[in-house]
Design an enzyme around this catalytic site. Structure first.
Site, PDB file in Angstrom:
ATOM      1  N   GLU A 242      35.052  39.190  32.393  1.00 23.03           N
ATOM      2  CA  GLU A 242      34.705  40.581  32.126  1.00 23.03           C
ATOM      3  C   GLU A 242      35.833  41.559  32.475  1.00 23.03           C
ATOM      4  O   GLU A 242      36.648  41.286  33.348  1.00 23.03           O
ATOM      5  CB  GLU A 242      33.449  40.951  32.927  1.00 23.03           C
ATOM      6  CG  GLU A 242      32.238  40.184  32.433  1.00 23.03           C
ATOM      7  CD  GLU A 242      30.940  40.552  33.165  1.00 23.03           C
ATOM      8  OE1 GLU A 242      29.908  40.546  32.512  1.00 23.03           O
ATOM      9  OE2 GLU A 242      30.976  40.835  34.374  1.00 23.03           O
TER      10      GLU A 242
ATOM     11  N   CYS B  20      39.611  47.972  35.053  1.00 17.25           N
ATOM     12  CA  CYS B  20      39.508  46.912  36.058  1.00 17.25           C
ATOM     13  C   CYS B  20      39.548  45.577  35.315  1.00 17.25           C
ATOM     14  O   CYS B  20      38.664  45.285  34.506  1.00 17.25           O
ATOM     15  CB  CYS B  20      38.185  47.114  36.799  1.00 17.25           C
ATOM     16  SG  CYS B  20      37.831  45.834  38.000  1.00 17.25           S
TER      17      CYS B  20
ATOM     18  N   CYS C 205      35.868  32.343  40.470  1.00 18.41           N
ATOM     19  CA  CYS C 205      36.705  32.504  41.658  1.00 18.41           C
ATOM     20  C   CYS C 205      36.373  31.378  42.621  1.00 18.41           C
ATOM     21  O   CYS C 205      35.223  30.959  42.702  1.00 18.41           O
ATOM     22  CB  CYS C 205      36.436  33.859  42.319  1.00 18.41           C
ATOM     23  SG  CYS C 205      37.574  34.235  43.680  1.00 18.41           S
TER      24      CYS C 205
ATOM     25  N   CYS D  82      33.485  34.210  48.735  1.00 17.21           N
ATOM     26  CA  CYS D  82      33.056  35.307  49.616  1.00 17.21           C
ATOM     27  C   CYS D  82      31.535  35.439  49.476  1.00 17.21           C
ATOM     28  O   CYS D  82      31.010  35.452  48.358  1.00 17.21           O
ATOM     29  CB  CYS D  82      33.760  36.605  49.236  1.00 17.21           C
ATOM     30  SG  CYS D  82      35.553  36.481  49.415  1.00 17.21           S
TER      31      CYS D  82
ATOM     32  N   CYS E 266      29.711  38.208  47.120  1.00 20.47           N
ATOM     33  CA  CYS E 266      30.269  38.498  45.791  1.00 20.47           C
ATOM     34  C   CYS E 266      29.617  37.630  44.727  1.00 20.47           C
ATOM     35  O   CYS E 266      29.517  36.414  44.882  1.00 20.47           O
ATOM     36  CB  CYS E 266      31.779  38.264  45.809  1.00 20.47           C
ATOM     37  SG  CYS E 266      32.551  38.551  44.202  1.00 20.47           S
TER      38      CYS E 266
ATOM     39  N   CYS F 290      31.546  46.884  41.449  1.00 22.11           N
ATOM     40  CA  CYS F 290      32.318  45.905  42.219  1.00 22.11           C
ATOM     41  C   CYS F 290      31.448  44.725  42.619  1.00 22.11           C
ATOM     42  O   CYS F 290      30.356  44.912  43.143  1.00 22.11           O
ATOM     43  CB  CYS F 290      32.810  46.503  43.534  1.00 22.11           C
ATOM     44  SG  CYS F 290      33.869  47.881  43.351  1.00 22.11           S
TER      45      CYS F 290
END
Ligand code: SAH
Length: 389
Positions: free
Chosen positions: A97, A110, A117, A121, A124, A363
């Protein structure tokens, strides 16, 4: 599945010296590379046939050997606040995205650096999907090229209104203002775990013949891959943001597992080195506000003690929830108190305005689609396994 065009060189992946070599291999002079870049990055032209000041046979050669191919758009969503999110195709089953956030004085794009990933974390949403692969330089640069095209920045004859708070206008010079004035590598992925492809992409963003963005308008955000921060300092000078999220190692190791490998003291040392080396202003420390986890006034004071006196500012990010998360967002008065404690402790602090929540574009909400997880949840084991040098 490879598509039929994949044997052509995608020029969006070539910084100027590499494009010059490519052009030289075709028997043309290096200045042709600058002409090509002018068409690609200043005019947004994707069709060699339309590049009218290039010789016809050179154009024909390019059509056979090269392509200008941005990622394919799968879906576009627009938020009530003007934020736009694109779901882009990486290959047959993988997607990632990118998000455009219009504001009165700037437009921030962004972009993603990986499909998924590996850093795991705990707060997230991208981490929940695991890791599939690094994006190529062409896929990283292609996001910016595509966004500018989609936002009408390249066109000279039509003005598109982007949202309530932003509309690109023609300046007195007759040139259009930039729709995309800032680029942040804060989408999916850990940019420093894809160093090999990210650094050439940064060069194209900054190059006068490329997107010609000022280094202060390009920000790379990292969860804290310390050796790569040192390497980055030797290669480029973009603005650095670091996802800190906790004022001590015990808590940070729980939230950001890479901290077990590179604890806070080492990370901060790398940050100050980056600023010294790059003559930068300050590092922005991102700090997600998790209700009852990292948001107490005592934790704010501990954070202030770490950062006071250094070139640092803190950006507090209200947590954006996603399905299945165990965390909640700190209430606004708690976030404001935390900010005030930081300021009292001598540290510049701001609260990030949350945008695009109605389309899950905020975010940590970027999900894309990782179907084939080649590597899942590497967390602190990432170094030496999935980090491209
Ligand atoms: N991997 C890089 C860049 C991507 S994340 C990094 O870690 O910095 C961009 C920012 O969003 C990071 O600061 C990240 O910690 C933060 N973030 C992740 N999940 C979030 C969530 N659910 N709510 C708010 N911010 C989040």
């Amino acid at each position: 599945m490879n598509d039929s065009l994949s044997c052509r060189e995608n020029l969006l992946g070539l910084p100027r010296p590499q494009l010059e070599s490519f052009v030289a291999d075709l028997g043309s002079k290096p200045f042709r590379a600058r002409q090509l870049m002018n068409w690609i990055y200043k005019r947004g032209e994707g069709d060699f046939a339309s590049m009218s000041d290039l010789a016809k046979d050179f154009r024909a050669q390019l059509a056979v050997r090269a392509e200008i191919r941005p990622p394919e758009v799968v879906k576009v969503q627009s938020s009530a606040d003007g934020t736009r999110k694109w779901l882009l195709r990486a290959d047959s089953s993988q997607a990632f995205e990118m998000v455009f956030i219009p504001e009165t004085d700037r437009g921030t794009l962004c972009i993603s650096s990986q499909v998924g990933c590996a850093l795991d974390c705990s707060f997230c949403s991208t981490a929940q999907q695991g890791f599939n692969r690094n994006l190529t330089t062409a896929e990283i640069v292609g996001q910016v090229w595509l966004a500018k095209r989609e936002l009408g920045e390249f066109s000279t004859d039509s003005v598109e209104v982007l949202g309530d708070s932003h509309s690109p206008r023609s300046g007195s010079s007759g040139l259009r203002e930039r729709a995309v004035s800032n680029v942040v590598l804060m989408g999916m992925g850990e940019p420093l775990a894809n160093f090999r492809n990210v650094v050439p992409a940064l060069r194209i963003l900054l190059d006068d013949f490329g997107f010609d963005l000022s280094r202060r308008r390009v920000t790379l955000s990292t969860s804290g891959l310390v050796p790569q921060i040192y390497k980055l300092a030797a290669e480029t000078n973009v603005a650095l943001a670091v996802s800190l999220h906790a004022p001590n190692d015990e808590l940070r190791s729980e939230l950001v597992p890479i901290n077990r490998k590179h604890p806070i003291a080492e990370l901060l040392e790398a940050c100050w080195h980056y600023i010294d080396e790059q003559n930068g202003r300050s590092v922005t420390f991102e700090y997600v506000m998790l209700d009852g986890v990292n948001d107490s006034p005592a934790q704010a004071r501990q954070l202030a003690r770490l950062l006071a006196g250094h070139p640092a500012k803190v950006n507090l990010i209200p947590f954006n929830p996603f399905p299945g998360t165990r965390y909640g967002r700190s209430p606004l008065p708690v976030i404001q108190r935390f900010r005030d404690e930081l300021i009292k402790g001598g540290v510049l602090a701001t609260i990030r305005k949350t945008r695009g929540e109605d389309i899950d574009a905020a975010c940590g909400q970027l999900a894309g689609k990782v179907i084939d997880r080649t590597t899942v949840r590497l967390g602190s084991k990432i170094i030496g396994v999935a980090v491209s040098q």
